[in-house]
Design a protein around this motif. Sequence first.
Motif, PDB file in Angstrom:
ATOM      1  N   GLU A 171       6.261  45.478  71.822  1.00 34.07           N
ATOM      2  CA  GLU A 171       7.001  45.309  70.568  1.00 34.07           C
ATOM      3  C   GLU A 171       7.983  46.439  70.282  1.00 34.07           C
ATOM      4  O   GLU A 171       8.876  46.300  69.452  1.00 34.07           O
ATOM      5  CB  GLU A 171       6.014  45.219  69.388  1.00 34.07           C
ATOM      6  CG  GLU A 171       5.073  44.028  69.442  1.00 34.07           C
ATOM      7  CD  GLU A 171       5.770  42.726  69.083  1.00 34.07           C
ATOM      8  OE1 GLU A 171       6.922  42.765  68.625  1.00 34.07           O
ATOM      9  OE2 GLU A 171       5.159  41.655  69.271  1.00 34.07           O
ATOM     10  N   SER A 172       7.832  47.572  70.984  1.00 34.00           N
ATOM     11  CA  SER A 172       8.612  48.770  70.634  1.00 34.00           C
ATOM     12  C   SER A 172      10.117  48.552  70.751  1.00 34.00           C
ATOM     13  O   SER A 172      10.894  49.160  70.011  1.00 34.00           O
ATOM     14  CB  SER A 172       8.183  49.947  71.508  1.00 34.00           C
ATOM     15  OG  SER A 172       8.383  49.644  72.887  1.00 34.00           O
ATOM     16  N   TRP A 173      10.517  47.678  71.652  1.00 33.29           N
ATOM     17  CA  TRP A 173      11.950  47.450  71.840  1.00 33.29           C
ATOM     18  C   TRP A 173      12.605  46.808  70.625  1.00 33.29           C
ATOM     19  O   TRP A 173      13.825  46.872  70.452  1.00 33.29           O
ATOM     20  CB  TRP A 173      12.176  46.575  73.072  1.00 33.29           C
ATOM     21  CG  TRP A 173      11.616  45.183  72.947  1.00 33.29           C
ATOM     22  CD1 TRP A 173      10.336  44.796  73.183  1.00 33.29           C
ATOM     23  CD2 TRP A 173      12.321  44.005  72.554  1.00 33.29           C
ATOM     24  NE1 TRP A 173      10.177  43.448  72.967  1.00 33.29           N
ATOM     25  CE2 TRP A 173      11.384  42.935  72.578  1.00 33.29           C
ATOM     26  CE3 TRP A 173      13.629  43.741  72.185  1.00 33.29           C
ATOM     27  CZ2 TRP A 173      11.738  41.638  72.242  1.00 33.29           C
ATOM     28  CZ3 TRP A 173      13.979  42.439  71.854  1.00 33.29           C
ATOM     29  CH2 TRP A 173      13.036  41.404  71.895  1.00 33.29           C
ATOM     30  N   ARG A 174      11.794  46.219  69.752  1.00 32.00           N
ATOM     31  CA  ARG A 174      12.333  45.571  68.563  1.00 32.00           C
ATOM     32  C   ARG A 174      12.644  46.566  67.445  1.00 32.00           C
ATOM     33  O   ARG A 174      13.372  46.242  66.509  1.00 32.00           O
ATOM     34  CB  ARG A 174      11.336  44.536  68.026  1.00 32.00           C
ATOM     35  CG  ARG A 174      11.075  43.373  68.977  1.00 32.00           C
ATOM     36  CD  ARG A 174      10.134  42.368  68.328  1.00 32.00           C
ATOM     37  NE  ARG A 174       9.808  41.267  69.208  1.00 32.00           N
ATOM     38  CZ  ARG A 174      10.566  40.188  69.380  1.00 32.00           C
ATOM     39  NH1 ARG A 174      11.700  40.082  68.709  1.00 32.00           N
ATOM     40  NH2 ARG A 174      10.201  39.220  70.206  1.00 32.00           N
ATOM     41  N   VAL A 175      12.058  47.742  67.504  1.00 33.87           N
ATOM     42  CA  VAL A 175      12.240  48.719  66.439  1.00 33.87           C
ATOM     43  C   VAL A 175      13.529  49.496  66.679  1.00 33.87           C
ATOM     44  O   VAL A 175      13.673  50.211  67.671  1.00 33.87           O
ATOM     45  CB  VAL A 175      11.048  49.688  66.354  1.00 33.87           C
ATOM     46  CG1 VAL A 175      11.260  50.674  65.209  1.00 33.87           C
ATOM     47  CG2 VAL A 175       9.747  48.907  66.152  1.00 33.87           C
ATOM     48  N   ARG A 176      14.457  49.359  65.766  1.00 33.27           N
ATOM     49  CA  ARG A 176      15.770  49.985  65.899  1.00 33.27           C
ATOM     50  C   ARG A 176      15.852  51.234  65.028  1.00 33.27           C
ATOM     51  O   ARG A 176      15.110  51.362  64.040  1.00 33.27           O
ATOM     52  CB  ARG A 176      16.873  49.017  65.460  1.00 33.27           C
ATOM     53  CG  ARG A 176      16.840  47.640  66.086  1.00 33.27           C
ATOM     54  CD  ARG A 176      17.788  46.707  65.330  1.00 33.27           C
ATOM     55  NE  ARG A 176      17.396  46.589  63.924  1.00 33.27           N
ATOM     56  CZ  ARG A 176      18.222  46.256  62.934  1.00 33.27           C
ATOM     57  NH1 ARG A 176      19.492  46.000  63.204  1.00 33.27           N
ATOM     58  NH2 ARG A 176      17.788  46.177  61.688  1.00 33.27           N
ATOM     59  N   PRO A 177      16.771  52.130  65.331  1.00 25.13           N
ATOM     60  CA  PRO A 177      16.995  53.266  64.432  1.00 25.13           C
ATOM     61  C   PRO A 177      17.350  52.806  63.023  1.00 25.13           C
ATOM     62  O   PRO A 177      16.979  53.450  62.031  1.00 25.13           O
ATOM     63  CB  PRO A 177      18.169  54.007  65.089  1.00 25.13           C
ATOM     64  CG  PRO A 177      18.107  53.620  66.529  1.00 25.13           C
ATOM     65  CD  PRO A 177      17.586  52.222  66.552  1.00 25.13           C
ATOM     66  N   GLU A 178      18.040  51.663  62.921  1.00 26.61           N
ATOM     67  CA  GLU A 178      18.410  51.126  61.618  1.00 26.61           C
ATOM     68  C   GLU A 178      17.174  50.768  60.788  1.00 26.61           C
ATOM     69  O   GLU A 178      17.188  50.852  59.557  1.00 26.61           O
ATOM     70  CB  GLU A 178      19.298  49.888  61.783  1.00 26.61           C
ATOM     71  CG  GLU A 178      20.684  50.174  62.346  1.00 26.61           C
ATOM     72  CD  GLU A 178      20.714  50.124  63.873  1.00 26.61           C
ATOM     73  OE1 GLU A 178      19.644  50.263  64.504  1.00 26.61           O
ATOM     74  OE2 GLU A 178      21.823  49.940  64.427  1.00 26.61           O
ATOM     75  N   ASP A 179      16.100  50.329  61.477  1.00 25.50           N
ATOM     76  CA  ASP A 179      14.883  49.967  60.763  1.00 25.50           C
ATOM     77  C   ASP A 179      14.242  51.199  60.121  1.00 25.50           C
ATOM     78  O   ASP A 179      13.776  51.149  58.977  1.00 25.50           O
ATOM     79  CB  ASP A 179      13.893  49.297  61.717  1.00 25.50           C
ATOM     80  CG  ASP A 179      14.449  48.014  62.327  1.00 25.50           C
ATOM     81  OD1 ASP A 179      15.366  47.430  61.726  1.00 25.50           O
ATOM     82  OD2 ASP A 179      13.985  47.614  63.410  1.00 25.50           O
ATOM     83  N   TRP A 180      14.232  52.292  60.854  1.00 29.23           N
ATOM     84  CA  TRP A 180      13.685  53.525  60.300  1.00 29.23           C
ATOM     85  C   TRP A 180      14.559  54.046  59.157  1.00 29.23           C
ATOM     86  O   TRP A 180      14.071  54.680  58.221  1.00 29.23           O
ATOM     87  CB  TRP A 180      13.562  54.600  61.387  1.00 29.23           C
ATOM     88  CG  TRP A 180      12.344  54.402  62.237  1.00 29.23           C
ATOM     89  CD1 TRP A 180      12.290  54.012  63.540  1.00 29.23           C
ATOM     90  CD2 TRP A 180      10.980  54.585  61.826  1.00 29.23           C
ATOM     91  NE1 TRP A 180      10.991  53.931  63.985  1.00 29.23           N
ATOM     92  CE2 TRP A 180      10.163  54.283  62.946  1.00 29.23           C
ATOM     93  CE3 TRP A 180      10.375  54.967  60.631  1.00 29.23           C
ATOM     94  CZ2 TRP A 180       8.778  54.355  62.892  1.00 29.23           C
ATOM     95  CZ3 TRP A 180       8.989  55.039  60.570  1.00 29.23           C
ATOM     96  CH2 TRP A 180       8.206  54.729  61.696  1.00 29.23           C
ATOM     97  N   GLN A 181      15.857  53.734  59.230  1.00 27.69           N
ATOM     98  CA  GLN A 181      16.758  54.150  58.139  1.00 27.69           C
ATOM     99  C   GLN A 181      16.406  53.411  56.852  1.00 27.69           C
ATOM    100  O   GLN A 181      16.502  53.969  55.758  1.00 27.69           O
ATOM    101  CB  GLN A 181      18.212  53.887  58.539  1.00 27.69           C
ATOM    102  CG  GLN A 181      19.240  54.507  57.609  1.00 27.69           C
ATOM    103  CD  GLN A 181      19.283  56.022  57.723  1.00 27.69           C
ATOM    104  OE1 GLN A 181      18.784  56.589  58.688  1.00 27.69           O
ATOM    105  NE2 GLN A 181      19.874  56.678  56.739  1.00 27.69           N
ATOM    106  N   GLN A 182      15.985  52.151  56.985  1.00 28.37           N
ATOM    107  CA  GLN A 182      15.525  51.409  55.803  1.00 28.37           C
ATOM    108  C   GLN A 182      14.336  52.117  55.161  1.00 28.37           C
ATOM    109  O   GLN A 182      14.263  52.259  53.941  1.00 28.37           O
ATOM    110  CB  GLN A 182      15.117  49.986  56.186  1.00 28.37           C
ATOM    111  CG  GLN A 182      16.256  49.050  56.504  1.00 28.37           C
ATOM    112  CD  GLN A 182      15.765  47.632  56.757  1.00 28.37           C
ATOM    113  OE1 GLN A 182      14.706  47.240  56.274  1.00 28.37           O
ATOM    114  NE2 GLN A 182      16.533  46.865  57.512  1.00 28.37           N
TER     115      GLN A 182
END
Length: 508
Positions: A171-182
Amino acid sequence: MLDSLDLKLTLDKETYNREIEALMQQLRSLQKDCWDHKLPVIIVLEGWAAAGKGKLLQKTIGYMDPRGFKVHPILSATEEEQKYPFLWRFWHKLPPKGSFGIFYHSWYTHLLEDRLFDLETDGSIPLLIRDINAFERQLGDDAVAIAKFWIHLSKKELKKRLKKYESDELESWRVRPEDWQQAKEYDRYAGFAEEMLTYTSTGHAPWTLVEGDCQRWARIKVLSQVVATITQALDRLRLPKTDIPSLPPQTELQPTEPDFLDKIDLGLHLLKDDYKQQLREAQVKLRQLQLQIFQKKVPVLALFEGWDAAGKGGAIKRLTDTLDPRSYQVHAFAAPTTEELNYHYLWRFWRQIPREGTIGIFDRSWYGRVLVERVEGFASELEWRRSYKEINEFEAQLTASGCVIVKFWLHISFEEQLKRFEERKNNEFKSYKLTEEDWRNREKWSLYNVAVNQMIARTNTPYAPWTVVPGNDKYYARVHVLETVINAVETEFKKRYLSLQYNLSREQ
């Protein structure tokens, strides 16, 4: 609004399994009903990263016939898509009648992630909201069922899921830097979502807010609402058709209605030598402007309407004679095809609008809705009456994105049209242009005269004005068309220059 959601709501596994099975059976049955009744369905999935939209999507389509739906995962606009108004790419993705279009993220990206990363400024948001509401209302009026969902997570749950996914090698490939920015700017992003939900939840397309901390609860709520939305839309389609009471066809303008055509001086003309000189000068000028249109990335759209045999083809030919053919396209629109009838009537025109830096020329256009479709009864009175607003909204969106719109009605007298019809009939090289439909339309001249005048009155806007061209003299008409296009383009260049100077002065 979001603060009022109870994120502690949960659903036990046994109840979930029982309800999800029943909902999936219902959805599969409803898919067939949608096909039978030609009902298009749009499902919009928005919400926080890691809110479970992907697994919800898998569950939604689990029992459905894959031939009847299409999933659109929406990413940032491509370089090509950025050359058009922002809704252009979504008009391309609309489902035809009887099908489902499922948007994993959607046009709301512009109000959310694009705003978070400063790709959209606060000043652009009111216009985006205006255009989105118009877009969804137009689809709703055209009997498209729309279900929109915002899946909400608490800040704690968002971080928990992102960490969980990031540690899972599948699943890790689905987590984007943009998601952490949220997660990092949770309160700011939630504020954007609140504003979006407040201003875009309408009667045509209301938002359903979903408590997402429990994924079982979220899936049942979303699927239940999808079933309810489709069922209600099908029920509306089964009701007896209601329309504005049909009025007798209007053959004369009322005293309070302006007669734009009657004011035109059809005696205006050019001598042949003057015509050749002025035509050549205008064509050279337009050819020079074409380079600037390309360099400044300005889209230009010239559309031509007019009486049969009014000279649209000849005017278009002179407009394009000296242009570089790689940077313009001419589109001739006739009656809609079987495929085009499966969509909103504006769909086929959205697909052909010029991209930035090019010139688009339309021989006939969306104004057929309030002309031939009105007069011939191909559109109901309710449909053609509401289309004035839809057309104005469409053109406002184009011009707001920087497009120059030049609209021509080529006007000739009743007597001049007969003269040209007779000339065509007796010319073996032009006789193919004259059809039985032309003669039938001529018999309805008074009906079309009213329709044209009302069209101009209701769609002559500051951002997309009409130019009525005296067309009895073809020489005069052709030069007038060229000079009008030139003036419109130069005016846009001047406006952009003044705007640039103003912004520079503010920065200083």
